[in-house]
Motif scaffolding. Sequence first.
Motif, PDB file in Angstrom:
ATOM      1  N   PRO A 126       0.852  -1.256  -0.092  1.00 43.39           N
ATOM      2  CA  PRO A 126       0.004   0.233   0.271  1.00 43.39           C
ATOM      3  C   PRO A 126       0.651   1.403   0.074  1.00 43.39           C
ATOM      4  CG  PRO A 126      -0.943  -1.501   1.523  1.00 43.39           C
ATOM      5  CD  PRO A 126       0.395  -2.046   1.119  1.00 43.39           C
ATOM      6  N   ALA A 127       1.823   1.354   0.939  1.00 39.32           N
ATOM      7  CA  ALA A 127       2.611   2.554   0.910  1.00 39.32           C
ATOM      8  C   ALA A 127       3.356   2.725  -0.510  1.00 39.32           C
ATOM      9  CB  ALA A 127       3.572   2.449   2.144  1.00 39.32           C
ATOM     10  N   MET A 128       3.980   1.614  -0.837  1.00 39.37           N
ATOM     11  CA  MET A 128       4.927   1.685  -2.297  1.00 39.37           C
ATOM     12  C   MET A 128       3.852   2.336  -3.294  1.00 39.37           C
ATOM     13  SD  MET A 128       7.010  -1.567  -2.101  1.00 39.37           S
ATOM     14  CE  MET A 128       7.840  -1.391  -3.448  1.00 39.37           C
ATOM     15  N   ALA A 129       2.558   1.706  -3.449  1.00 41.31           N
ATOM     16  CA  ALA A 129       1.558   2.213  -4.388  1.00 41.31           C
ATOM     17  C   ALA A 129       1.375   3.507  -4.227  1.00 41.31           C
ATOM     18  CB  ALA A 129       0.348   1.378  -4.419  1.00 41.31           C
TER      19      ALA A 129
ATOM     20  N   GLY B 280       3.204   0.020 -10.151  1.00 37.15           N
ATOM     21  CA  GLY B 280       2.183   0.365 -11.330  1.00 37.15           C
ATOM     22  C   GLY B 280       0.938  -0.951 -11.199  1.00 37.15           C
ATOM     23  N   LYS B 281      -0.392  -0.526 -11.714  1.00 35.00           N
ATOM     24  CA  LYS B 281      -1.180  -1.373 -11.663  1.00 35.00           C
ATOM     25  C   LYS B 281      -0.841  -2.676 -12.595  1.00 35.00           C
ATOM     26  CE  LYS B 281      -4.978   1.354  -9.951  1.00 35.00           C
ATOM     27  NZ  LYS B 281      -6.526   1.773 -10.385  1.00 35.00           N
ATOM     28  N   LEU B 282      -1.261  -3.879 -12.314  1.00 35.16           N
ATOM     29  CA  LEU B 282      -1.065  -5.076 -13.009  1.00 35.16           C
ATOM     30  C   LEU B 282      -2.057  -5.277 -14.062  1.00 35.16           C
ATOM     31  CD1 LEU B 282      -0.148  -7.696 -10.208  1.00 35.16           C
ATOM     32  CD2 LEU B 282       1.504  -6.841 -11.635  1.00 35.16           C
ATOM     33  N   ASP B 283      -1.422  -5.816 -15.330  1.00 33.69           N
ATOM     34  CA  ASP B 283      -2.497  -6.056 -16.146  1.00 33.69           C
ATOM     35  C   ASP B 283      -3.078  -7.337 -16.022  1.00 33.69           C
ATOM     36  OD1 ASP B 283      -3.956  -6.239 -18.705  1.00 33.69           O
ATOM     37  OD2 ASP B 283      -2.034  -6.290 -19.918  1.00 33.69           O
ATOM     38  N   LYS B 284      -3.943  -7.801 -15.338  1.00 28.48           N
ATOM     39  CA  LYS B 284      -4.425  -9.056 -15.021  1.00 28.48           C
ATOM     40  C   LYS B 284      -5.082  -9.966 -16.190  1.00 28.48           C
ATOM     41  CE  LYS B 284      -4.542  -8.774 -10.075  1.00 28.48           C
ATOM     42  NZ  LYS B 284      -5.291  -9.072  -8.879  1.00 28.48           N
ATOM     43  N   ALA B 285      -5.528  -8.992 -17.145  1.00 33.24           N
ATOM     44  CA  ALA B 285      -6.239  -9.760 -18.312  1.00 33.24           C
ATOM     45  C   ALA B 285      -5.221 -10.466 -19.106  1.00 33.24           C
ATOM     46  CB  ALA B 285      -6.764  -8.677 -19.059  1.00 33.24           C
TER      47      ALA B 285
ATOM     48  N   ALA C 256      -5.057  -4.914  -6.936  1.00 27.81           N
ATOM     49  CA  ALA C 256      -4.581  -3.953  -8.049  1.00 27.81           C
ATOM     50  C   ALA C 256      -3.092  -4.072  -8.452  1.00 27.81           C
ATOM     51  CB  ALA C 256      -5.025  -2.625  -8.095  1.00 27.81           C
ATOM     52  N   TYR C 257      -2.252  -4.228  -7.349  1.00 29.53           N
ATOM     53  CA  TYR C 257      -0.793  -3.992  -7.625  1.00 29.53           C
ATOM     54  C   TYR C 257       0.040  -5.146  -7.340  1.00 29.53           C
ATOM     55  CZ  TYR C 257      -1.957   1.043  -7.275  1.00 29.53           C
ATOM     56  OH  TYR C 257      -2.418   2.314  -7.637  1.00 29.53           O
ATOM     57  N   SER C 258      -0.647  -6.389  -6.833  1.00 25.42           N
ATOM     58  CA  SER C 258       0.254  -7.239  -6.466  1.00 25.42           C
ATOM     59  C   SER C 258      -0.510  -8.793  -6.403  1.00 25.42           C
ATOM     60  CB  SER C 258       0.704  -7.316  -5.087  1.00 25.42           C
ATOM     61  OG  SER C 258      -0.228  -7.122  -4.177  1.00 25.42           O
ATOM     62  N   LEU C 259       0.340  -9.882  -6.834  1.00 25.44           N
ATOM     63  CA  LEU C 259      -0.298 -11.122  -6.713  1.00 25.44           C
ATOM     64  C   LEU C 259       0.680 -11.919  -5.746  1.00 25.44           C
ATOM     65  CD1 LEU C 259      -0.804 -11.812 -10.542  1.00 25.44           C
ATOM     66  CD2 LEU C 259      -2.609 -11.721  -8.612  1.00 25.44           C
TER      67      LEU C 259
ATOM     68  N   ALA D 207       5.000  -7.799  -8.004  1.00 23.40           N
ATOM     69  CA  ALA D 207       4.468  -6.539  -8.562  1.00 23.40           C
ATOM     70  C   ALA D 207       5.370  -5.983  -9.736  1.00 23.40           C
ATOM     71  CB  ALA D 207       4.650  -5.618  -7.219  1.00 23.40           C
ATOM     72  N   VAL D 208       4.919  -5.069 -10.383  1.00 24.96           N
ATOM     73  CA  VAL D 208       5.640  -4.409 -11.285  1.00 24.96           C
ATOM     74  C   VAL D 208       5.831  -2.933 -10.955  1.00 24.96           C
ATOM     75  CG1 VAL D 208       5.641  -3.672 -13.814  1.00 24.96           C
ATOM     76  CG2 VAL D 208       4.692  -5.829 -13.338  1.00 24.96           C
ATOM     77  N   PRO D 209       7.083  -2.405 -10.940  1.00 24.65           N
ATOM     78  CA  PRO D 209       7.434  -0.978 -10.665  1.00 24.65           C
ATOM     79  C   PRO D 209       6.623   0.120 -11.603  1.00 24.65           C
ATOM     80  CG  PRO D 209       9.283  -1.976 -10.515  1.00 24.65           C
ATOM     81  CD  PRO D 209       8.202  -3.075 -11.086  1.00 24.65           C
ATOM     82  N   ALA D 210       6.395   1.063 -11.288  1.00 22.80           N
ATOM     83  CA  ALA D 210       5.488   2.246 -12.067  1.00 22.80           C
ATOM     84  C   ALA D 210       6.367   2.721 -13.215  1.00 22.80           C
ATOM     85  CB  ALA D 210       5.007   3.362 -11.348  1.00 22.80           C
ATOM     86  N   ASN D 211       7.705   2.565 -13.066  1.00 25.54           N
ATOM     87  CA  ASN D 211       8.526   3.119 -13.971  1.00 25.54           C
ATOM     88  C   ASN D 211       9.336   2.022 -14.901  1.00 25.54           C
ATOM     89  OD1 ASN D 211      10.263   2.019 -12.106  1.00 25.54           O
ATOM     90  ND2 ASN D 211      11.908   3.895 -12.174  1.00 25.54           N
ATOM     91  N   ALA D 212       8.676   0.700 -14.768  1.00 24.20           N
ATOM     92  CA  ALA D 212       9.219  -0.456 -15.303  1.00 24.20           C
ATOM     93  C   ALA D 212       9.214  -0.110 -17.135  1.00 24.20           C
ATOM     94  CB  ALA D 212       8.491  -1.869 -15.029  1.00 24.20           C
TER      95      ALA D 212
END
Length: 527
Positions: free
Chosen positions: A257-260, A266-271, A295-298, A440-445
């Motif tokens: 939560p704090a990292m987000a 960044g939000k995951l593209d779960k689709a 939204a941000y992690s699995l 998770a995937v960093p926002a700046n990936a």
Amino acid sequence: MKIRTVALVAALCTSGWMGSAAMAQGFVFGTDGPKADAPAPSTANSGNRNAKVETAQRLLARMGLFRETPSGNLTPATLEAIRAFSQQQGLAPANQVTDALLNAIRKVIWQTQNWSSGNYKGREKLVDAAGLREAQILLGKLGFNAGPLDGTFGPQTQVATEAFQESQAVSVDGLITATVLMNLRRAVNGVGASAKDTVRVLNWPDYIEPSVLQDFEKETKIRVVYDIFSSNDDLQTKLRSGGTPYDVVFPTANAVPAMAAKGLLGKLDKASLKNLGNIDPRVDATLRAWDKDGAYSLPYMWYTVGIAWNPKLTARAYPGRDMDSLTNVFDPEVAKRFQSCGIGVVDSASDVVPLAAMAGGQRKWDGKASTAAAAQVLDRLAGIVKVIPTDQYIDALATGKICVAIGFSGDAVQAQAKARGAVEYRVPADGGLLAIDAMAVPANARNKREAHLLIDYLMRPQVIAKISNTVGYANANSKAGEFMSDSVKSNPAVVPSTASLSRSLPIPILSEQDQQEIARIWAKFAK
């Protein structure tokens, strides 16, 4: 990861020459070519890296005489560092990097930085002699001169390793760890430079099965650049560092939560994830205690934080003592009984401080009250309980350097395997913690497609089971059980009983104020 003293033999160096000068403490001080004092050509104006100059820069930096990034160019700062070194050692002034100068620097570093005993930062971080020799060979194949192929760690090996790490844009320390050896093997035998795409991974130490990365590279032709971090704070520091961005990271779920909120994830593209249905819904529901909408992690692995011990050693130190209690570490009078055989906590403040608060009477996390209770407990343990670096915890337990410690269940399982069962682990009767490490995937990936392909690959039952069998952690895949070894999935340290889990509170979400206070408490405790 312990380096052992080995018998030394004359060996060919990676550049094909034989070290011919004096052998000192396992490092051959030789020449790089047929003429010992041929000066390295100045590259100050050419812009080309010179290997001798770069080696000198790295070694002089170890002595605190050179403070620029090693470039291989004979810069004014390099010349000043050479002059300072020559003056300190009573040598004739030099304005070039010669073999004689390099040998003089190496000898001084060898004598002053404890390389003769293996590693000036602590032997546990290094692989054994066979692994070290393999690393030296692999470095040579990649064009990095690691010195004699003798399985002994010395200045030239460290310099070559630093250069390799810099070429990968990962953390640079020059030490041959299991992670570095894994990366060298893939750099030589994997897809390497032929790969068109790359995915950059940042994970905890000892938290992957190497063949999984190799298989992913072979199947996808995507090169994996793999780096490690030591704590969630370290992870966030690396993500904010401004260097080459990472694409997949593995934070503990309570840090998500704090990292987000800070814009680090960044939000995951779960689709795009074909294997999403393999996630155990019970573990995923637990993850939502931290990442509310998922939204941000699995989930990657889940574990408990509890107490590990060596029964033979603890029985000698405190006969008849029941080890299944937080008081064994957090009560100073009890802890003193184990001081002779080694007592510690893993260097992870966000895990240990909440347990210290529980030991101090705070059953549930309550911010200021909990940090105050933890501070009181830890203050009383100063000088009694050690803080064990995360990458040394397993070996410290397995080799009997510590007899009781607070740490992660999966690490205890790895220590059990190394010690052939001579380590026990339990969720303490008076309470433990339940935690999940997430993907998770960093926002700046920069490589988000590749990041999702790797995450999807890790959600295959056979793949994640292979990782669990290696690292000793329970995975979050509902279909992986049939592929896991019985010794792992039936181990109560991996999958605790229902009663043990009922005593395990979810690791708390920490506010910014909590994190600052915990950092302050930990800095005081760990000094």
